[in-house]
Write an enzyme that holds these catalytic residues in place. Structure first.
Site: not given
Ligand code: NAD
Length: 296
Positions: A53, A97, A120
């Site tokens: 990422k 995460q 997200d």
């Protein structure tokens, strides 16, 4: 004829090129989109995802901040970092995460991210907006990427029966919410199957579009698929492979060889859904930066 393959890498490349253009445009207004990724602990798979990422963020010309915290970080310490990022004008997107160590409640952390920076798309405000069909929130990257894959491949979705295997908050549930919307890239009749579904095959056999996100290798075989169906394999399962240098390889949830004989279109693993997830994260981040201009 065997099914055609969906080239997720090529479609993701197009998305990333569009993101790079939008980043250039934002620079004219003095804005550089920034994505912060927080990794708690040293889970090897998570570390690989976080590194990927970060790389993709920099490649897109955006500011990347990776925060690595010890595995014994307390929930309040993590929340203090999230709060600081919520207030940091260099940061437009925040991603924590998952999975998190057991002393931390993931739902609490998800709620602590500013919904305007929730790239997200996991915050209940964004989940709610997606469900009611409001388009000004953030949509979770994997289902958003799958919808783009279908569109780019010219799959007509209205009126089709879309069967989804899996009901997680990350893939299955948002996927179902998206595919049932009254929009030209959805409008499906949706069935969601999960671990307690009886006779999975009865459902999958009637799918025009079958989206598999169970995290179980080979859960779908050719005899469970209708002829000509479109099959999207979300699963990423690391399995032993003595022929591979690392001793393992990545495989999907779908028994690729038998399903390819009956489907018309199929996404491979790797090279299907995976590249789209990161591309959509980049797209959500640049969008968060664009929205920040209107919030000034
Ligand atoms: P999860 O474990 O949270 O959910 C799995 C779902 O599958 C559950 O809802 C469960 O009810 C269902 N399920 C399990 N066994 C089943 C069975 N026998 N029959 C029917 N349903 C069954 O997983 P997740 O986070 O949704 O991820 C699913 C898979 O997709 C995993 O392999 C994950 O690694 C992969 N994934 C890939 C990407 C990507 O970008 N490629 C992104 C997210 C997840």
């Amino acid at each position: 004829m065997p099914a055609e393959l969906i080239d997720g890498r090529a479609i993701a490349k197009k998305i990333r090129a569009d993101v790079a253009e939008r980043v250039k445009k934002l620079a004219e207004s003095g804005v550089k989109p920034g994505l912060a990724v927080i990794l708690v602990g040293d889970d090897p798979a998570s570390a690989v995802y976080v590194a990927a990422k970060g790389r993709a963020t920099e490649e897109a010309g955006m500011y990347s901040l990776t925060m690595r915290l010890e595995a014994d970080t307390s929930q309040s310490e993590l929340l203090a970092h999230v709060d600081a990022l919520n207030d940091d004008p260099r940061i437009h997107g925040i991603l924590v995460q998952m999975p998190l160590p057991k002393q931390i409640d993931p739902d609490f952390v998800i709620r602590s991210v500013d919904p305007n920076k929730d790239v997200d798309g996991f915050h209940p405000i964004n989940v709610g907006k997606m469900l009611v069909g409001e388009r000004d929130g953030f949509i979770p990257c994997t289902p958003a990427g799958i919808q783009v894959l279908l569109k780019e491949c010219g799959v007509e979705t209205p009126g089709k029966h879309c069967v989804i295997i899996g009901r997680s908050n990350i893939v299955g549930k948002p996927m179902a919410a998206l595919m049932m919307q009254n929009t030209t890239d959805a409008n499906c009749t949706v069935t969601v199957c999960h671990s307690r579904t009886k006779d999975l095959r009865e459902h999958t056999r009637s799918a025009d579009i079958l989206i598999v996100a169970a995290g179980r290798s080979g859960i779908v075989t050719g005899n469970m698929v209708k002829k000509g169906a479109v099959v999207i394999d979300v699963g990423t399962n690391r399995v032993k492979d003595e022929k591979s240098k690392t001793g393992t390889r990545l495989e999907g949830d779908v028994d690729f060889e038998s399903v390819r004989k009956v489907a018309s279109l199929i996404s491979p693993v790797p090279g299907g859904v995976g590249p789209m997830t990161i591309a959509m994260l980049m797209a959500n981040t640049v969008r968060a930066a664009e929205l920040s201009l209107s919030l000034r």
